[in-house]
Design an enzyme around this catalytic site. Structure first.
Site, short mmCIF file in Angstrom:
data_model
loop_
_atom_site.label_atom_id
_atom_site.label_comp_id
_atom_site.label_asym_id
_atom_site.label_seq_id
_atom_site.Cartn_x
_atom_site.Cartn_y
_atom_site.Cartn_z
N LYS A 25 0.84 -1.21 0.00
CA LYS A 25 0.00 0.00 0.00
C LYS A 25 0.87 1.25 0.00
O LYS A 25 0.60 2.22 -0.71
CB LYS A 25 -0.94 -0.02 1.22
CG LYS A 25 -2.06 -1.04 1.06
CD LYS A 25 -2.86 -1.29 2.33
CE LYS A 25 -3.82 -2.45 2.11
NZ LYS A 25 -4.59 -2.82 3.31
N GLN A 83 -4.94 -1.91 9.43
CA GLN A 83 -4.70 -3.19 8.76
C GLN A 83 -5.26 -4.33 9.62
O GLN A 83 -4.90 -4.45 10.79
CB GLN A 83 -3.19 -3.37 8.51
CG GLN A 83 -2.84 -4.60 7.71
CD GLN A 83 -3.40 -4.57 6.28
OE1 GLN A 83 -3.33 -3.56 5.60
NE2 GLN A 83 -3.96 -5.67 5.84
N ASP A 91 -11.48 2.51 4.05
CA ASP A 91 -11.84 1.12 3.80
C ASP A 91 -13.35 0.92 3.74
O ASP A 91 -13.83 -0.14 3.35
CB ASP A 91 -11.26 0.22 4.90
CG ASP A 91 -9.96 -0.46 4.48
OD1 ASP A 91 -9.72 -0.56 3.26
OD2 ASP A 91 -9.19 -0.88 5.37
#
Ligand code: NDP
Length: 279
Positions: free
Chosen positions: A53, A97, A120
């Protein structure tokens, strides 16, 4: 092999090129798009994902700050860190994460993120907005699948979409997106009796179970669109959740690797830029 391959690598490259242009335009206006990524602990797969990422952000001229926290951090300290990032006006997107170490409660952690910075799209407010068709950041993997379907001219309207898997990051938001796109949607799980009967009815079949060969050619309707979300590592190679013989039966198929995977990171960049552009 009869299936035409859906090229996620090419689609992601196009999106990433657009993201770079968008980031450059923002920078010309004095806005530096900025993503904060929180990584708790030493899980090797999570470390790899976070590094990829970071690299993707760098290529798209999006600033990324990885915040690496010890695996024994308390829930309170982690939430305190998220609150700091919520307040930091230089940060547009925040991502935690997953998975988190077992002593931490991921629901509370996700809920601590400001929904406006939730790149997200996992915050309950954004999941709720998505489920009633309101604009919201959309979880990256299902959002990427919708982009792939559009790119290949596959309109879900009026089609029967069957999703195998009901996780929060793939199956559920995928169902919402397909409902919003006017598909008739069936969602399967481990208690679905006779999975093959369900999957054989699909015009569009999305498989996200985390198990190799969950679906094989005998479970697929001739000419169906098959989206294989799975990433399973075995003896150094990557496999999806769909068996290789699916290529003989499907009309369209996403390869693993090179299908859904590259789109997930591309959508993360795009979601970050959406927030930065909103100001
Ligand atoms: P989860 O383990 O969270 O969810 C799996 C889901 O599949 C569950 O709902 C489970 O049902 C269902 N399931 C498992 N086995 C079967 C079966 N035999 N029949 C019917 N349903 C089944 O996984 P994720 O959604 O997080 O991930 C799924 C896969 O997608 C993994 O391989 C993961 O690595 C991959 N992935 C890939 C991404 C990408 O970028 N390409 C991004 C995210 C995930 P139940 O609820 O009953 O347990």
């Amino acid at each position: 092999m009869s299936a035409q391959l859906i090229d996620g690598k090419a689609a992601a490259a196009e999106m990433n090129a657009r993201s770079l242009e968008r980031a450059q335009r923002l920078r010309e206006k004095g806005v530096e798009p900025h993503l904060a990524v929180i990584l708790v602990g030493e899980d090797p797969a999570s470390q790899t994902y976070v590094r990829s990422k970071e690299k993707a952000c760098e290529r798209a001229m999006i600033r990324s700050t990885a915040i690496r926290l010890p695996g024994n951090i308390t829930q309170e300290m982690l939430i305190g860190k998220i609150r700091e990032l919520n307040e930091d006006r230089s940060i547009h997107g925040i991502l935690v994460q997953l998975p988190l170490p077992a002593h931490l409660n991921p629901d509370e952690v996700i809920e601590a993120i400001d929904p406006r910075k939730d790149v997200d799209g996992f915050h309950p407010v954004n999941m709720g907005r998505l489920s009633i068709g309101l604009p919201a950041p959309v979880p990256c993997t299902p959002a990427g699948i919708m982009v792939l379907l559009r790119r290949y001219g596959i309109d879900p309207a009026g089609r029967h979409a069957v999703i195998v898997g009901r996780s929060r990051i793939v199956g559920r938001p995928m169902a919402m997106l397909l409902i919003n796109a006017h598909a008739t949607v069936t969602v399967c799980n481990t208690r679905t009796p006779n999975l093959g009967e369900m999957t054989s009815m699909a015009d569009i079949l999305i498989v996200a179970t985390g198990h190799r060969d969950t679906v094989n050619a005998s479970m697929i309707r001739d000419g169906a669109v098959v989206i294989d979300v799975g990433i399973n590592r075995f003896e150094g190679k990557l496999y999806g959740d769909v068996a290789s013989d699916a290529a003989d039966k499907a009309g369209w198929l996403t390869p693993v690797p090179g299908g859904v995977g590259p789109m997930t990171v591309a959508m993360l960049l795009s979601n970050t830029l959406d927030i930065a552009e909103r100001g």
